[in-house]
Design a protein around this motif. Sequence first.
Motif, PDB file in Angstrom:
ATOM      1  N   ASN A 254      73.996  33.370  24.051  1.00 32.37           N
ATOM      2  CA  ASN A 254      73.753  32.383  24.850  1.00 32.37           C
ATOM      3  C   ASN A 254      72.469  32.643  24.758  1.00 32.37           C
ATOM      4  OD1 ASN A 254      74.029  34.425  26.499  1.00 32.37           O
ATOM      5  ND2 ASN A 254      74.757  33.059  27.902  1.00 32.37           N
ATOM      6  N   ILE A 255      71.718  33.442  24.347  1.00 34.10           N
ATOM      7  CA  ILE A 255      70.272  34.301  24.648  1.00 34.10           C
ATOM      8  C   ILE A 255      69.155  33.535  24.437  1.00 34.10           C
ATOM      9  CG2 ILE A 255      69.990  35.369  22.429  1.00 34.10           C
ATOM     10  CD1 ILE A 255      68.775  38.006  24.345  1.00 34.10           C
ATOM     11  N   PHE A 256      69.567  32.588  23.342  1.00 40.15           N
ATOM     12  CA  PHE A 256      68.328  31.680  22.946  1.00 40.15           C
ATOM     13  C   PHE A 256      68.942  30.259  23.802  1.00 40.15           C
ATOM     14  CE2 PHE A 256      68.789  34.300  19.585  1.00 40.15           C
ATOM     15  CZ  PHE A 256      67.151  34.278  19.284  1.00 40.15           C
ATOM     16  N   SER A 257      70.448  29.576  23.445  1.00 39.94           N
ATOM     17  CA  SER A 257      70.736  28.695  24.776  1.00 39.94           C
ATOM     18  C   SER A 257      70.486  28.671  25.862  1.00 39.94           C
ATOM     19  CB  SER A 257      72.190  28.119  24.049  1.00 39.94           C
ATOM     20  OG  SER A 257      73.136  28.742  24.981  1.00 39.94           O
ATOM     21  N   ALA A 258      70.157  29.673  26.930  1.00 42.93           N
ATOM     22  CA  ALA A 258      70.391  29.317  27.953  1.00 42.93           C
ATOM     23  C   ALA A 258      68.432  29.649  28.559  1.00 42.93           C
ATOM     24  CB  ALA A 258      70.758  31.148  28.703  1.00 42.93           C
ATOM     25  N   ALA A 259      68.105  30.201  27.402  1.00 39.60           N
ATOM     26  CA  ALA A 259      66.318  31.004  27.445  1.00 39.60           C
ATOM     27  C   ALA A 259      65.729  28.539  27.650  1.00 39.60           C
ATOM     28  CB  ALA A 259      65.520  31.391  27.041  1.00 39.60           C
ATOM     29  N   LYS A 260      66.665  28.185  26.355  1.00 38.25           N
ATOM     30  CA  LYS A 260      66.195  26.914  26.515  1.00 38.25           C
ATOM     31  C   LYS A 260      66.748  25.831  27.149  1.00 38.25           C
ATOM     32  CE  LYS A 260      67.956  26.384  21.952  1.00 38.25           C
ATOM     33  NZ  LYS A 260      68.281  25.948  20.941  1.00 38.25           N
ATOM     34  N   GLU A 261      67.871  26.412  27.843  1.00 39.71           N
ATOM     35  CA  GLU A 261      68.418  25.396  29.117  1.00 39.71           C
ATOM     36  C   GLU A 261      67.837  25.181  30.283  1.00 39.71           C
ATOM     37  OE1 GLU A 261      72.317  26.149  31.866  1.00 39.71           O
ATOM     38  OE2 GLU A 261      72.758  26.295  29.827  1.00 39.71           O
ATOM     39  N   LYS A 262      67.400  26.496  30.246  1.00 38.93           N
ATOM     40  CA  LYS A 262      66.530  26.585  32.201  1.00 38.93           C
ATOM     41  C   LYS A 262      64.735  26.409  31.175  1.00 38.93           C
ATOM     42  CE  LYS A 262      69.319  28.045  34.392  1.00 38.93           C
ATOM     43  NZ  LYS A 262      69.585  27.614  35.726  1.00 38.93           N
ATOM     44  N   GLY A 263      63.955  25.818  30.514  1.00 38.81           N
ATOM     45  CA  GLY A 263      62.825  26.130  29.866  1.00 38.81           C
ATOM     46  C   GLY A 263      62.202  27.094  29.940  1.00 38.81           C
ATOM     47  N   TRP A 264      63.063  27.886  29.437  1.00 43.40           N
ATOM     48  CA  TRP A 264      61.554  29.056  29.539  1.00 43.40           C
ATOM     49  C   TRP A 264      62.089  29.770  28.614  1.00 43.40           C
ATOM     50  CZ3 TRP A 264      66.228  32.368  33.068  1.00 43.40           C
ATOM     51  CH2 TRP A 264      65.923  32.084  34.469  1.00 43.40           C
ATOM     52  N   TRP A 265      61.776  28.636  27.560  1.00 44.74           N
ATOM     53  CA  TRP A 265      61.370  29.073  26.213  1.00 44.74           C
ATOM     54  C   TRP A 265      61.877  28.037  24.880  1.00 44.74           C
ATOM     55  CZ3 TRP A 265      64.370  30.018  21.673  1.00 44.74           C
ATOM     56  CH2 TRP A 265      64.333  30.662  20.669  1.00 44.74           C
ATOM     57  N   SER A 266      61.260  27.512  23.760  1.00 43.74           N
ATOM     58  CA  SER A 266      61.713  27.118  23.235  1.00 43.74           C
ATOM     59  C   SER A 266      60.960  28.261  21.332  1.00 43.74           C
ATOM     60  CB  SER A 266      60.107  25.672  22.614  1.00 43.74           C
ATOM     61  OG  SER A 266      60.719  25.308  21.775  1.00 43.74           O
ATOM     62  N   PRO A 267      62.149  27.142  20.345  1.00 47.51           N
ATOM     63  CA  PRO A 267      61.692  28.301  19.460  1.00 47.51           C
ATOM     64  C   PRO A 267      60.071  28.214  18.376  1.00 47.51           C
ATOM     65  CG  PRO A 267      63.806  26.938  19.656  1.00 47.51           C
ATOM     66  CD  PRO A 267      62.774  26.511  21.029  1.00 47.51           C
ATOM     67  N   LYS A 268      59.528  26.942  19.365  1.00 46.58           N
ATOM     68  CA  LYS A 268      58.566  26.380  18.749  1.00 46.58           C
ATOM     69  C   LYS A 268      57.544  28.073  19.146  1.00 46.58           C
ATOM     70  CE  LYS A 268      58.481  21.742  19.188  1.00 46.58           C
ATOM     71  NZ  LYS A 268      58.469  20.485  19.519  1.00 46.58           N
ATOM     72  N   GLU A 269      57.665  27.868  19.872  1.00 46.58           N
ATOM     73  CA  GLU A 269      56.704  28.774  20.824  1.00 46.58           C
ATOM     74  C   GLU A 269      57.205  30.861  19.801  1.00 46.58           C
ATOM     75  OE1 GLU A 269      57.310  30.291  24.785  1.00 46.58           O
ATOM     76  OE2 GLU A 269      57.696  27.914  25.262  1.00 46.58           O
ATOM     77  N   GLY A 270      57.971  30.249  19.310  1.00 46.22           N
ATOM     78  CA  GLY A 270      58.086  32.072  16.969  1.00 46.22           C
ATOM     79  C   GLY A 270      59.684  33.009  18.513  1.00 46.22           C
ATOM     80  N   LYS A 271      59.401  34.087  17.887  1.00 51.66           N
ATOM     81  CA  LYS A 271      60.351  34.788  18.699  1.00 51.66           C
ATOM     82  C   LYS A 271      60.724  34.606  20.252  1.00 51.66           C
ATOM     83  CE  LYS A 271      60.398  37.142  14.647  1.00 51.66           C
ATOM     84  NZ  LYS A 271      60.244  39.135  13.949  1.00 51.66           N
ATOM     85  N   LEU A 272      61.688  35.108  21.053  1.00 53.18           N
ATOM     86  CA  LEU A 272      62.012  35.284  22.388  1.00 53.18           C
ATOM     87  C   LEU A 272      61.940  36.193  22.644  1.00 53.18           C
ATOM     88  CD1 LEU A 272      65.067  33.690  23.640  1.00 53.18           C
ATOM     89  CD2 LEU A 272      64.529  36.022  24.300  1.00 53.18           C
ATOM     90  N   ASP A 273      60.527  36.228  23.689  1.00 52.68           N
ATOM     91  CA  ASP A 273      60.554  37.861  24.308  1.00 52.68           C
ATOM     92  C   ASP A 273      61.442  37.855  25.208  1.00 52.68           C
ATOM     93  OD1 ASP A 273      59.156  39.162  25.859  1.00 52.68           O
ATOM     94  OD2 ASP A 273      57.226  39.504  24.883  1.00 52.68           O
ATOM     95  N   TRP A 274      62.465  39.083  25.841  1.00 55.54           N
ATOM     96  CA  TRP A 274      63.427  39.175  26.105  1.00 55.54           C
ATOM     97  C   TRP A 274      61.887  39.204  27.859  1.00 55.54           C
ATOM     98  CZ3 TRP A 274      68.097  39.113  28.746  1.00 55.54           C
ATOM     99  CH2 TRP A 274      68.413  39.662  29.195  1.00 55.54           C
ATOM    100  N   THR A 275      61.644  40.570  27.949  1.00 62.26           N
ATOM    101  CA  THR A 275      60.920  40.612  29.013  1.00 62.26           C
ATOM    102  C   THR A 275      60.324  39.526  29.579  1.00 62.26           C
ATOM    103  OG1 THR A 275      60.905  43.370  28.223  1.00 62.26           O
ATOM    104  CG2 THR A 275      58.734  42.065  29.796  1.00 62.26           C
ATOM    105  N   LYS A 276      59.409  38.734  29.043  1.00 58.16           N
ATOM    106  CA  LYS A 276      59.018  37.457  29.214  1.00 58.16           C
ATOM    107  C   LYS A 276      59.966  36.372  29.391  1.00 58.16           C
ATOM    108  CE  LYS A 276      55.303  34.509  27.950  1.00 58.16           C
ATOM    109  NZ  LYS A 276      54.542  33.662  26.574  1.00 58.16           N
ATOM    110  N   VAL A 277      60.254  36.131  29.577  1.00 56.56           N
ATOM    111  CA  VAL A 277      61.111  35.347  29.774  1.00 56.56           C
ATOM    112  C   VAL A 277      62.553  35.440  30.512  1.00 56.56           C
ATOM    113  CG1 VAL A 277      63.264  33.606  28.431  1.00 56.56           C
ATOM    114  CG2 VAL A 277      61.342  34.066  26.442  1.00 56.56           C
ATOM    115  N   TYR A 278      62.818  36.234  30.700  1.00 60.35           N
ATOM    116  CA  TYR A 278      64.439  36.568  31.468  1.00 60.35           C
ATOM    117  C   TYR A 278      63.708  38.138  32.440  1.00 60.35           C
ATOM    118  CZ  TYR A 278      67.993  34.656  28.762  1.00 60.35           C
ATOM    119  OH  TYR A 278      68.758  33.683  28.140  1.00 60.35           O
ATOM    120  N   GLY A 279      62.634  38.089  32.388  1.00 63.76           N
ATOM    121  CA  GLY A 279      61.703  38.708  32.928  1.00 63.76           C
ATOM    122  C   GLY A 279      61.174  38.704  34.091  1.00 63.76           C
ATOM    123  N   ASP A 280      60.761  38.964  35.669  1.00 61.86           N
ATOM    124  CA  ASP A 280      59.914  38.319  36.518  1.00 61.86           C
ATOM    125  C   ASP A 280      58.657  39.300  36.706  1.00 61.86           C
ATOM    126  OD1 ASP A 280      58.951  36.850  38.019  1.00 61.86           O
ATOM    127  OD2 ASP A 280      60.107  37.482  39.548  1.00 61.86           O
TER     128      ASP A 280
END
Length: 579
Positions: A254-280
């Motif tokens: 769910n690493i990609f679907s959860a980020a999209k669901e929360k509006g924290w990341w979109s595939p258009k932005e490129g690869k998902l940056d774990w630290t940036k997307v889920y970290g604070d």
Amino acid sequence: MKKLLLIFVVGAFLLAAYPASACTTTLTGKKASADGSVMVSHSDDGLGDGRLIYVPAMDHEKGSMRAVYYDGCSLGYKPEWGASETHRIVSKERGPGYNTPGYPQSVPIGFIPQVKHTYAYFDANYAIMNEHQLSIGECTDKAKVEPEPAAGKRLFYSSELSRVALERCIKARDAVKLMGELIDKYGYYGTGETLLVADPDEGWVMEMCGYDKEGTNGVWVAQRVPDDSFFVAANQFRIREIRKGARDMMYSKNIFSAAKEKGWWSPKEGKLDWTKVYGDGEYHHPYYSLRRVWRAQSLVAPSKKVSAWVEGPLTKEYPFAIKPDNKLSVEDIFSVHRDNYEGTEFDLTKGMASGPFNNPNRFEGQAEATSGNDEALTPLKGAFERPLNIYRCVYAYVNQSRKGLPDTIGGLTWFGPDRPATACLMPFYAGVNNLPAPLQQADILKFSHNSMWTAFNYVANYAMLKYSYMIKDIKAVRDQYETEAFGKQAEIEKTALALIKNKKIDEAKQMLTKYCDTNAQNILKDWWKLSETLYIKYNDGYLNTSAGVANPVFYPAWWLKQVGYEQGPLTYIKQKGEQ
């Protein structure tokens, strides 16, 4: 009514604000270490339960269930889950070490099916190493969402995940997969977390967090550390872009679907940056985490000339892992944890804040002193540098997992009670039958001469009175024991190996257990003796020895100038500026 309101507000503050458990952890690949071992280190930087507990191997009846307990390292002590602020788990089912009458019994958040046989392991606020050389380190990270525990919905935090892994796994890769499956199935609560997982062949970085306050699972990712490299984490996620299909990565479905669901990341932005997307970002203030990452990397690889200054919390200035200039030993790794930025522009042994005797300890007074509370505890805005060595560290260690040796000998934990700078490393082999009683006893609210943690914490606190002098006395005793332990290592292991080859495994374990216990008991005795020596030698601010009593040890000139020593009273005439 005003008094009642004040009591309510103070009570709410105390429940919301819990001691920061902000740790540093490292992993060294087998081709980056001096002896070919995979090393994991960890400093547990939150004043709490200082016990090192031996959890024995156990057999379980078919159909039995394993309790999953809450741990205060996650979101602070919560009385409804039992145990106490000083004793993380109170339960007979975890072995004699956790059977501590007089404290409230731990209350399970839930249960999972038990396995037929569980392995023996060393346990503290997080699991450390099991009898098969599987090794774990930890640090807390700031995530966007930190859910509360909930029976039937969110059972696991990293502490219990690490324990289940050591109970059931032999290989690091299998441990990562198991912990991931437990998060997926039983849910995750608490802060973001980094767990380092290693065996004699390889080491992995596993990071995890919640993403929904009411969610019934969590999200996680893992990345393998190259064999020739050194990794460090310090209270901030360190894994960056998720590379689909990469052999050195694992992650939750769910690493990609959860980020999209929360509006924290979109595939258009490129690869998902774990630290940036889920970290604070970093806890508390700039460089609270990044300065330690910089310092650790600069110590092991000075030729790389990594910069101490970056543009922001999401910098990529510091690589995921770095190749050290020279192969690293246990001593090298623990010297990283003992560091106070000595010799740098951030040196905490220098300046007015260190006092006249170069004390590197800086008590925290604002939000950094607690997690879960952002209110300042002083009207002044500011911050001290956050060092690798910190006064509120409850223990630190370096684990070695060594290929080519039987697990009984190959797994080795070098454990140091209390803060690293004043700790003494003690060896404990994975094959011991138990741990010394003084290491399994500690209560920060009780003074005990039978507690190893109390002895080290007492000396460390007393040393702050005249640090630049007392640290020399401490190092003299420490170096004697550490030099002896490292010097004896080859001989001890040769003897144990000979017994194992002759199929005398029980005798080998007994020998190792006795050696580790005797060494620890001698250190405990000499550490209390050291405390008495320090008291007498520096009594009333003097230097007192057989060569003479009450020899003055005055303040250094630079400090006297800054505190106004030259302004009097040297005359009966009122000086300019006096009230």
